[in-house]
Design a protein around this motif. Structure first.
Motif, PDB file in Angstrom:
ATOM      1  N   GLY A   1      -8.968   4.993  -2.693  1.00  0.00           N
ATOM      2  CA  GLY A   1      -9.721   4.510  -1.544  1.00  0.00           C
ATOM      3  C   GLY A   1      -8.829   4.177  -0.361  1.00  0.00           C
ATOM      4  O   GLY A   1      -7.594   4.188  -0.450  1.00  0.00           O
ATOM      5  N   ARG A   2      -9.468   3.857   0.743  1.00  0.00           N
ATOM      6  CA  ARG A   2      -8.733   3.606   1.990  1.00  0.00           C
ATOM      7  C   ARG A   2      -8.569   2.122   2.306  1.00  0.00           C
ATOM      8  O   ARG A   2      -7.907   1.770   3.283  1.00  0.00           O
ATOM      9  CB  ARG A   2      -9.469   4.286   3.150  1.00  0.00           C
ATOM     10  CG  ARG A   2      -9.551   5.808   2.996  1.00  0.00           C
ATOM     11  CD  ARG A   2     -10.282   6.430   4.171  1.00  0.00           C
ATOM     12  NE  ARG A   2     -10.347   7.890   4.041  1.00  0.00           N
ATOM     13  CZ  ARG A   2     -10.954   8.685   4.912  1.00  0.00           C
ATOM     14  NH1 ARG A   2     -11.566   8.159   5.979  1.00  0.00           N
ATOM     15  NH2 ARG A   2     -10.960   9.993   4.728  1.00  0.00           N
ATOM     16  N   LEU A   3      -9.194   1.273   1.491  1.00  0.00           N
ATOM     17  CA  LEU A   3      -9.136  -0.159   1.789  1.00  0.00           C
ATOM     18  C   LEU A   3      -7.700  -0.673   1.784  1.00  0.00           C
ATOM     19  O   LEU A   3      -7.373  -1.614   2.515  1.00  0.00           O
ATOM     20  CB  LEU A   3      -9.982  -0.926   0.765  1.00  0.00           C
ATOM     21  CG  LEU A   3     -10.139  -2.439   1.012  1.00  0.00           C
ATOM     22  CD1 LEU A   3     -10.824  -2.686   2.363  1.00  0.00           C
ATOM     23  CD2 LEU A   3     -10.933  -3.080  -0.123  1.00  0.00           C
ATOM     24  N   LYS A   4      -6.837  -0.057   0.974  1.00  0.00           N
ATOM     25  CA  LYS A   4      -5.446  -0.514   0.897  1.00  0.00           C
ATOM     26  C   LYS A   4      -4.744  -0.469   2.240  1.00  0.00           C
ATOM     27  O   LYS A   4      -3.861  -1.280   2.520  1.00  0.00           O
ATOM     28  CB  LYS A   4      -4.668   0.319  -0.121  1.00  0.00           C
ATOM     29  CG  LYS A   4      -4.606   1.807   0.172  1.00  0.00           C
ATOM     30  CD  LYS A   4      -3.759   2.526  -0.861  1.00  0.00           C
ATOM     31  CE  LYS A   4      -3.758   4.033  -0.657  1.00  0.00           C
ATOM     32  NZ  LYS A   4      -5.006   4.638  -1.153  1.00  0.00           N
ATOM     33  N   TRP A   5      -5.141   0.476   3.099  1.00  0.00           N
ATOM     34  CA  TRP A   5      -4.464   0.626   4.392  1.00  0.00           C
ATOM     35  C   TRP A   5      -4.781  -0.518   5.348  1.00  0.00           C
ATOM     36  O   TRP A   5      -4.107  -0.679   6.362  1.00  0.00           O
ATOM     37  CB  TRP A   5      -4.810   1.958   5.027  1.00  0.00           C
ATOM     38  CG  TRP A   5      -4.421   3.117   4.171  1.00  0.00           C
ATOM     39  CD1 TRP A   5      -5.234   4.056   3.623  1.00  0.00           C
ATOM     40  CD2 TRP A   5      -3.087   3.454   3.730  1.00  0.00           C
ATOM     41  NE1 TRP A   5      -4.522   4.959   2.873  1.00  0.00           N
ATOM     42  CE2 TRP A   5      -3.199   4.623   2.919  1.00  0.00           C
ATOM     43  CE3 TRP A   5      -1.830   2.888   3.932  1.00  0.00           C
ATOM     44  CZ2 TRP A   5      -2.094   5.203   2.326  1.00  0.00           C
ATOM     45  CZ3 TRP A   5      -0.729   3.478   3.322  1.00  0.00           C
ATOM     46  CH2 TRP A   5      -0.860   4.629   2.547  1.00  0.00           C
ATOM     47  N   SER A   6      -5.796  -1.317   5.023  1.00  0.00           N
ATOM     48  CA  SER A   6      -6.090  -2.486   5.867  1.00  0.00           C
ATOM     49  C   SER A   6      -4.976  -3.518   5.793  1.00  0.00           C
ATOM     50  O   SER A   6      -4.889  -4.411   6.650  1.00  0.00           O
ATOM     51  CB  SER A   6      -7.420  -3.128   5.443  1.00  0.00           C
ATOM     52  OG  SER A   6      -7.346  -3.613   4.109  1.00  0.00           O
TER      53      SER A   6
ATOM     54  N   PRO B   1       0.807  -1.229   0.000  1.00  0.00           N
ATOM     55  CA  PRO B   1       0.000   0.000   0.000  1.00  0.00           C
ATOM     56  C   PRO B   1       0.834   1.270   0.000  1.00  0.00           C
ATOM     57  O   PRO B   1       0.370   2.323  -0.446  1.00  0.00           O
ATOM     58  CB  PRO B   1      -0.825  -0.117   1.290  1.00  0.00           C
ATOM     59  CG  PRO B   1      -0.062  -1.042   2.158  1.00  0.00           C
ATOM     60  CD  PRO B   1       0.619  -2.001   1.236  1.00  0.00           C
TER      61      PRO B   1
ATOM     62  N   TRP C   1      -3.539   3.293  -6.045  1.00  0.00           N
ATOM     63  CA  TRP C   1      -4.708   2.615  -5.492  1.00  0.00           C
ATOM     64  C   TRP C   1      -5.614   3.630  -4.815  1.00  0.00           C
ATOM     65  O   TRP C   1      -5.226   4.244  -3.809  1.00  0.00           O
ATOM     66  CB  TRP C   1      -4.276   1.568  -4.470  1.00  0.00           C
ATOM     67  CG  TRP C   1      -3.665   0.345  -5.088  1.00  0.00           C
ATOM     68  CD1 TRP C   1      -3.382   0.130  -6.395  1.00  0.00           C
ATOM     69  CD2 TRP C   1      -3.247  -0.828  -4.384  1.00  0.00           C
ATOM     70  NE1 TRP C   1      -2.812  -1.097  -6.568  1.00  0.00           N
ATOM     71  CE2 TRP C   1      -2.722  -1.717  -5.365  1.00  0.00           C
ATOM     72  CE3 TRP C   1      -3.251  -1.218  -3.053  1.00  0.00           C
ATOM     73  CZ2 TRP C   1      -2.223  -2.961  -5.026  1.00  0.00           C
ATOM     74  CZ3 TRP C   1      -2.757  -2.463  -2.720  1.00  0.00           C
ATOM     75  CH2 TRP C   1      -2.245  -3.329  -3.703  1.00  0.00           C
TER      76      TRP C   1
END
Length: 480
Positions: free
Chosen positions: A238-243, A229, A236
């Protein structure tokens, strides 16, 4: 597991040792050069190969990913099987992959070959620090690491200039191919010299040691989850990558538990966790991680500003950072001579110089017209460059000084993995600050200044760690 402190063995003559070091530095130069030289070739790759933005991103970030993933397993492989063999294998694959990149017929093939090239660079890098540990000791080792620090600083900073010169000479159509072909004569010459000069040290003495495949998988997956990420932050949405970050932390936690279990069972772990009982190693690795998060981002944000806002060409942008590159080489050579006598004080001075230099660049950007920024920033560039050189090589020397020689490859891999993760994290954070300010309609100069101040923040974290280490052990720079 009991750690024994072994003295390095030496090849037959002093002259042979230094020539062998030259081979290591040549290979290190081209592998680190490729982390930055490709950046200025991306428009040429887009024009000549029809690469999409996503493909261009993977040309850069894919190399960084596989480079970082390979470091620790490669270091351990050299510890077990012999660093000469691992070094030559990595150099051969890197050279062939460079040729394949230059001959790539499509963006997909270019990305694939870049992944192989990055893994090969990761195989070479820890062998260099391990060979230095074996071939040198005392003040000679510090001098050798000083030369390595010069190579790190110069190769990182000169990449944009070299890329700009090549594209300017070969044209935008196929000029990008020569960015990869330039590795071939150096790689072939270094390989031939390495066959003759590199010492034939054996791998780990005593019983046959295992490679710990479970540890390789856990560490690789953890580092991948952390770096992916970060290196893809701009691509990429959105914030989903930080998961992926907590997933990476969990995997590294499992890696730590597994390695402790391996140690308790008397089996050979991928990373000897007793290394982290050495304060010189642990603090030095943290300093290196924090410093590289601030150091490498300078070239990233400054190149963006000079080319996109100030109207500089790729060549002019590369020339503008040359004072940093040259003074960094001088600082590294100086630091290598002074670290034995002054220890961590040298690192504190160097980090202070880098912070002052970056603040000076931010001030100059506010005071002078955009078209004059390159020459007006020469003095702060020199200050920052000397500080960088006086930081990297002494910190490497101090970090590895108490590491047993039979663990030097894995330790060097851990140290350099931290540098790769730090670089990726720094670029992600500084890039986010820079682009967010531009997206909100802020002036580009302010975006540059905020980016530089964020870089200074990382440098100050490293400085605080170095000061804490100095205050705790003011008269024992090498002892734990």
């Amino acid at each position: 597991m009991t750690t024994t402190w072994a003295k390095p063995q030496r090849p037959a003559t002093d002259d042979r040792r230094w020539r062998a070091l030259g081979v290591c530095l040549a290979a290190g130069f081209i592998s680190l050069l490729d982390t930055s030289i490709v950046n200025v070739a991306l428009p040429s790759i887009e024009h000549g190969l029809g690469a999409t933005e996503a493909a261009q991103s993977w040309v850069v970030s894919g190399y960084a990913l596989t480079f970082g993933l390979a470091l620790v397993p490669a270091g351990r492989l050299g510890d077990i099987r012999g660093r000469r063999q691992a070094f030559l294998l990595g150099l051969a694959v890197f050279t062939v992959a460079s040729a394949a990149c230059g001959l790539a017929a499509s963006p997909d093939w270019l990305v694939a070959f870049r992944l192989i090239q990055g893994a090969a660079a990761g195989l070479v890098a820890p062998q260099t620090s391990g060979l230095i540990q074996q071939m040198f000791q005392g003040s000679e080792r510090a001098k050798a690491f000083g030369l390595l620090g010069s190579v790190i600083g110069v190769s990182t900073a000169v990449g944009p200039l070299a890329g700009g010169l090549i594209i300017d000479a070969a044209g935008t159509g196929d000029g990008w191919r020569w960015v990869f072909f330039v590795n071939l004569p150096i790689g072939v010459a270094a390989f031939a010299a390495g066959l003759r000069l590199l010492p034939r040290f054996p791998g780990s003495p005593g019983r046959r040691e295992e490679f710990d495949p479970v540890g390789v998988v856990l560490l690789g997956a953890g580092v991948l989850a952390l770096m992916l990420p970060l290196v893809q932050e701009q691509q990429w949405n959105g914030r989903l990558k930080w998961s992926l970050l907590p997933v990476g932390a969990l995997l590294l936690g499992l890696f730590w538990v597994w390695e402790r279990r391996m140690g308790r069972l008397g089996r050979a772990p991928l990373v000897d966790l007793e290394l982290f009982s050495l304060r010189s190693f642990t603090r030095g690795a943290l300093i290196s991680l924090s410093y590289f998060a601030g150091f490498t981002t300078v070239f990233f944000v400054l190149a963006l500003f000079l080319q996109n806002t100030a109207g500089y060409s790729a060549l002019a942008s590369g020339l503008s950072v040359m004072p940093f590159a040259v003074s960094s080489a001088v600082g590294a050579a100086l630091g290598g001579r002074l670290v034995v006598r002054h220890g961590r004080k040298i690192v504190v001075i160097g980090l202070s110089g880098v912070a002052v230099g970056l603040l000076g660049i931010a001030a100059v950007a506010w005071l002078v017209p955009l078209e004059d920024l390159g020459w007006a920033a020469v003095v702060p560039m020199i200050i920052g460059g000397i500080g960088s050189g006086v930081t990297v090589s002494p910190n490497t020397t101090l970090t590895l000084t108490r590491v047993p020689v039979q663990r030097a490859g894995a330790a060097g891999g851990v140290l350099q993995t931290g540098q790769r993760v730090g670089s990726a994290a720094g670029i992600a954070v500084v890039g986010a600050v820079y682009f967010a300010h531009l997206a909100n309609g802020g002036p580009a100069v302010e975006a540059l200044q905020l980016g530089l101040l964020t870089s200074v923040g990382f440098i100050l974290v490293a400085l605080c760690l170095a000061v804490a280490d100095l205050r705790e052990r003011p008269h024992a720079p090498h002892d734990d």
